[in-house]
Motif scaffolding. Structure first.
Motif, PDB file in Angstrom:
ATOM      1  N   UNK A 201      38.163  39.561  23.293  1.00  0.00           N
ATOM      2  CA  UNK A 201      37.444  38.766  24.480  1.00  0.00           C
ATOM      3  C   UNK A 201      38.584  38.814  25.508  1.00  0.00           C
ATOM      4  N   UNK A 202      39.730  38.400  25.258  1.00  0.00           N
ATOM      5  CA  UNK A 202      40.797  37.907  26.236  1.00  0.00           C
ATOM      6  C   UNK A 202      41.088  39.336  26.701  1.00  0.00           C
ATOM      7  N   UNK A 203      41.608  40.245  26.113  1.00  0.00           N
ATOM      8  CA  UNK A 203      41.985  41.526  26.650  1.00  0.00           C
ATOM      9  C   UNK A 203      40.812  42.077  27.570  1.00  0.00           C
ATOM     10  N   UNK A 204      39.605  42.151  27.281  1.00  0.00           N
ATOM     11  CA  UNK A 204      38.418  42.519  27.941  1.00  0.00           C
ATOM     12  C   UNK A 204      38.400  41.856  29.306  1.00  0.00           C
ATOM     13  N   UNK A 205      38.533  40.529  29.247  1.00  0.00           N
ATOM     14  CA  UNK A 205      38.498  39.750  30.628  1.00  0.00           C
ATOM     15  C   UNK A 205      39.704  40.140  31.509  1.00  0.00           C
ATOM     16  N   UNK A 206      40.898  40.375  30.895  1.00  0.00           N
ATOM     17  CA  UNK A 206      42.025  40.988  31.479  1.00  0.00           C
ATOM     18  C   UNK A 206      41.847  42.370  32.376  1.00  0.00           C
ATOM     19  N   UNK A 207      41.121  43.195  31.300  1.00  0.00           N
ATOM     20  CA  UNK A 207      40.488  44.601  32.220  1.00  0.00           C
ATOM     21  C   UNK A 207      39.735  44.325  33.441  1.00  0.00           C
TER      22      UNK A 207
ATOM     23  N   UNK B 140      47.341  27.881  38.208  1.00  0.00           N
ATOM     24  CA  UNK B 140      48.234  28.356  39.503  1.00  0.00           C
ATOM     25  C   UNK B 140      49.061  29.895  39.225  1.00  0.00           C
ATOM     26  N   UNK B 141      49.444  30.210  38.103  1.00  0.00           N
ATOM     27  CA  UNK B 141      50.193  31.535  37.700  1.00  0.00           C
ATOM     28  C   UNK B 141      49.192  32.427  37.830  1.00  0.00           C
ATOM     29  N   UNK B 142      48.091  32.257  37.406  1.00  0.00           N
ATOM     30  CA  UNK B 142      47.342  33.498  37.305  1.00  0.00           C
ATOM     31  C   UNK B 142      46.541  33.839  38.732  1.00  0.00           C
ATOM     32  N   UNK B 143      46.224  32.776  39.506  1.00  0.00           N
ATOM     33  CA  UNK B 143      45.759  32.957  41.172  1.00  0.00           C
ATOM     34  C   UNK B 143      46.953  33.709  41.613  1.00  0.00           C
ATOM     35  N   UNK B 144      48.264  33.149  41.494  1.00  0.00           N
ATOM     36  CA  UNK B 144      49.404  33.921  42.337  1.00  0.00           C
ATOM     37  C   UNK B 144      49.704  35.230  41.835  1.00  0.00           C
TER      38      UNK B 144
ATOM     39  N   UNK C 133      49.793  37.023  30.493  1.00  0.00           N
ATOM     40  CA  UNK C 133      50.374  38.170  30.558  1.00  0.00           C
ATOM     41  C   UNK C 133      49.886  39.432  30.608  1.00  0.00           C
ATOM     42  N   UNK C 134      48.489  39.366  30.316  1.00  0.00           N
ATOM     43  CA  UNK C 134      47.834  40.734  30.290  1.00  0.00           C
ATOM     44  C   UNK C 134      47.368  41.241  31.796  1.00  0.00           C
ATOM     45  N   UNK C 135      47.392  40.210  32.541  1.00  0.00           N
ATOM     46  CA  UNK C 135      46.987  40.445  33.917  1.00  0.00           C
ATOM     47  C   UNK C 135      47.985  41.153  34.867  1.00  0.00           C
ATOM     48  N   UNK C 136      47.765  42.140  35.480  1.00  0.00           N
ATOM     49  CA  UNK C 136      48.504  42.944  36.356  1.00  0.00           C
ATOM     50  C   UNK C 136      48.852  42.108  37.804  1.00  0.00           C
ATOM     51  N   UNK C 137      50.023  42.460  38.222  1.00  0.00           N
ATOM     52  CA  UNK C 137      50.376  41.771  39.535  1.00  0.00           C
ATOM     53  C   UNK C 137      49.375  42.646  40.443  1.00  0.00           C
ATOM     54  N   UNK C 138      48.876  41.767  41.515  1.00  0.00           N
ATOM     55  CA  UNK C 138      47.861  42.661  42.536  1.00  0.00           C
ATOM     56  C   UNK C 138      47.725  41.879  43.631  1.00  0.00           C
ATOM     57  N   UNK C 139      47.360  42.636  44.672  1.00  0.00           N
ATOM     58  CA  UNK C 139      47.119  42.197  45.997  1.00  0.00           C
ATOM     59  C   UNK C 139      45.566  42.304  46.218  1.00  0.00           C
ATOM     60  N   UNK C 140      45.093  41.457  47.163  1.00  0.00           N
ATOM     61  CA  UNK C 140      43.572  41.476  47.554  1.00  0.00           C
ATOM     62  C   UNK C 140      43.642  41.320  49.086  1.00  0.00           C
ATOM     63  N   UNK C 141      44.315  41.933  50.037  1.00  0.00           N
ATOM     64  CA  UNK C 141      44.406  41.759  51.282  1.00  0.00           C
ATOM     65  C   UNK C 141      43.176  41.699  52.015  1.00  0.00           C
ATOM     66  N   UNK C 142      42.295  42.860  51.810  1.00  0.00           N
ATOM     67  CA  UNK C 142      41.186  42.784  52.421  1.00  0.00           C
ATOM     68  C   UNK C 142      40.088  41.730  52.184  1.00  0.00           C
TER      69      UNK C 142
END
Length: 580
Positions: free
Chosen positions: A193-199, A225-229, A331-340
């Motif tokens: 379930x955690x892997x599905x959440x990360x996807x 904080x880590x997840x949000x950042x 660790x499964x979440x990718x670094x990403x930007x959501x500028x818009x």
């Protein structure tokens, strides 16, 4: 040969075994044997001046320290006076163990003096409760009570102590461990379930993290904080989740819900993914369920399986401790930007003017709270009563750390904040503790001024005095044509039969809180002009003792935004909608 001990001695020794350093209690005949043992014990005892004050103090101690709060009362009315406090702790998942005296077993069911079926009364509002049937089971029951209160989803546990159990003798053997069939909290989340959440998180374009009190309970603020950042995800919190995420962080949306910020409510409405962490989607958060987050997929993480999909269906349910789940998820979440997405949210931030402009030249509550924030650098521990001032505190103080905002969320208990501040101060002796109160709420447990004075607690009591039950008056103003029925707190002689708001001929306010505090030996001051706000607060901070400040604020100052009952989150009433 093992020495035999009385039930009263076993009780005190069991508290020692649990590491209890402080209890709040009010003596009565059915627990007098316990107090005789406590006389020589090294457990600090604080006597409130009402049993409700004692359990609220134990609750505040628990919320601010993460330890179990403990209180004790006698039977009958002493026990029933705990009911509101137990319900408060139960709604907000607070670990409290309450002990009540009871008549002897031979008297139970006879309507004896000060007999009440407190086990039956509190069954719906406690996580578990007991009546001890034999002194031989007393140590085991106490061990279980502490274990249940602080494991899984925390909550209050009540232990009823019949008088004959406390006087009987047996050998003392405190259990080393607890095993309760059917009670096995799940801490580790399902990895699939955690892997599905990360996807889902990696695919989302408009994600929002919705953080509740469970983040604070689990100690997951750093993982949040880590997840949000890492994935640049904005964070909104519930009322009890305030402090789980630094509100100075640019990703903070503040509180959501009925009196949430415009950016939080509109972000939830327009999100394509909501990551709910230790939150329960209560009605004050969601508004009308049918229109809540219509385009969003839902990831719901909670240690209590009963909360998942109870109100809002979860696409990916994860039962487990929030901290442990995030440790596996991040660790499964990718670094990403959501500028818009963040730019869209930024436009919503400017839609609402949170501070009033003043109608009569009296003080504005937002200015007072912002000055407290400035003087304490956001480091104070804040308790509140329930009402408008509670919402003003949520909006105007910049909370940056967990366990710094102590308030009644689920039950909305007026009379909670002042005694809770006693528990907070005792649990955090070096901290600046502020109790923010309305003039209505404060009078519900005003007798605890005696407890503050007797124990020399340097609590700063801030009263927002508008001479009304402000939150209900606001509803009457907006939805009942200003028919202020039973909400005005001024002296009644000379009042018109039907009040429609403050006027030149209003009678004087009552009571004089400064004089009341003085009667208990506590210093205070009434403040009515803007230029007096900062000096008065500084004076209160400069002395290491209790201080009461009675701020005379705008009588009809309201809390905005506001989602009307039955409305959607995007149906917010804004200040400018009313004032223009």
């Amino acid at each position: 040969m093992v020495k035999k001990m009385t039930g009263a001695e076993i009780f005190v020794e069991s508290l020692h075994q649990e590491g209890v350093e402080l209890i709040f209690g009010y003596l009565g005949a059915k627990v007098i044997s316990i107090y005789d043992v406590l006389y020589d014990a090294d457990i600090k005892h604080i006597m409130p001046h009402h049993e409700q004050g004692g359990i609220h103090a134990a609750d505040g101690y628990a919320r601010s320290t993460g330890k179990v709060g403990v209180c004790i009362t006698t039977s009958g009315p002493g026990a029933t006076n705990l009911v509101t406090g137990l319900a408060t702790a139960n709604m907000d998942s607070v670990p409290v163990v309450a002990f009540t005296g009871q008549v002897a077993h031979s008297m139970i069911g006879t309507d004896g003096f000060q007999e009440a079926d407190i086990k039956g009364v509190t069954l719906p509002i406690t996580k578990n409760n007991y009546i001890v049937d034999d002194v031989k089971n007393l140590a085991r029951v106490i061990k279980e009570a502490f274990y249940i209160a602080q494991t899984g989803r925390p909550g209050p546990v009540l232990v009823d102590l019949p008088q004959d159990v406390l006087s009987a003798e047996t050998e003392f053997n405190y259990p080393a461990a607890v095993s309760i069939p059917g009670y096995k909290p799940t801490y580790q989340g399902n990895l699939l379930q955690i892997k599905k959440a990360a996807e889902l998180i990696n695919q989302a374009h408009k994600p929002v993290i919705y953080a509740g009190g469970g983040v604070i309970i689990s100690g997951a603020n750093e993982q949040l904080r880590q997840l949000a950042a890492k994935a640049e995800i904005p964070v909104t919190t519930t009322l009890t989740g305030i402090g789980s995420f630094d509100e100075k962080n640019s990703l903070s949306l503040g509180m959501l819900g009925m009196h949430g910020t415009t950016e939080a409510n509109l972000a939830m409405t327009n999100a394509d993914l909501i990551i709910a962490l230790g939150a329960r989607f209560d009605d004050r958060v969601t508004g009308e369920l049918d229109s809540f987050a219509p385009e969003a997929r839902i990831i719901h993480v909670d240690i209590d399986p009963a909360e998942i999909s109870k109100l809002v269906k979860a696409d990916i349910p994860i039962v487990g401790d929030v901290k442990r789940v995030l440790e596996d998820l991040n660790p499964l979440v990718q670094e990403k930007k959501h500028g818009q997405w963040l730019r869209e949210i930024q436009e919503w931030r400017g839609l609402e003017r949170r501070r009033g402009s003043g109608k009569t030249g009296k003080l504005l509550p937002g200015e007072i709270i912002e000055e407290i924030d400035n003087l304490t650098k956001g480091e104070a521990l804040i308790t509140t009563e329930v009402g408008q001032h509670q919402m003003w505190a949520a909006h105007h103080y910049s909370f940056s750390k967990p366990r710094s905002f102590i308030t009644s969320g689920g039950l909305g208990t007026m009379g909670y904040g002042f005694p809770a501040a006693i528990g907070v101060q005792l649990g955090n002796p070096g901290a600046d503790v502020f109790c923010l109160a309305g003039d209505g709420s404060f009078q519900m447990n005003i007798q605890e001024l005696a407890t503050v004075a007797k124990n020399k607690l340097p609590i700063k009591i801030i009263i927002f005095n508008n001479q009304y039950l402000g939150m209900v008056r606001q509803w009457q103003e907006l939805f009942f044509d200003k028919r202020y029925s039973a909400t005005c707190l001024r002296r009644q002689e000379g009042c018109p039969p039907r009040c429609s708001g403050p006027g030149e001929n209003c009678p004087e306010m009552i009571p004089d809180f400064v004089q009341v505090a003085k009667g208990y030996g506590i210093k205070g001051k009434r403040v009515s002009r803007p230029e007096e706000i900062r000096p008065a607060l500084q004076e209160a901070l400069d002395i290491n003792e209790a201080y009461l400040l009675d701020f005379i604020i705008e009588e009809e100052e309201n809390v905005f935004p506001m989602v009307p009952a039955g409305g959607s989150l995007d149906d917010m009433i804004l200040r400018q909608d009313i004032e223009h």
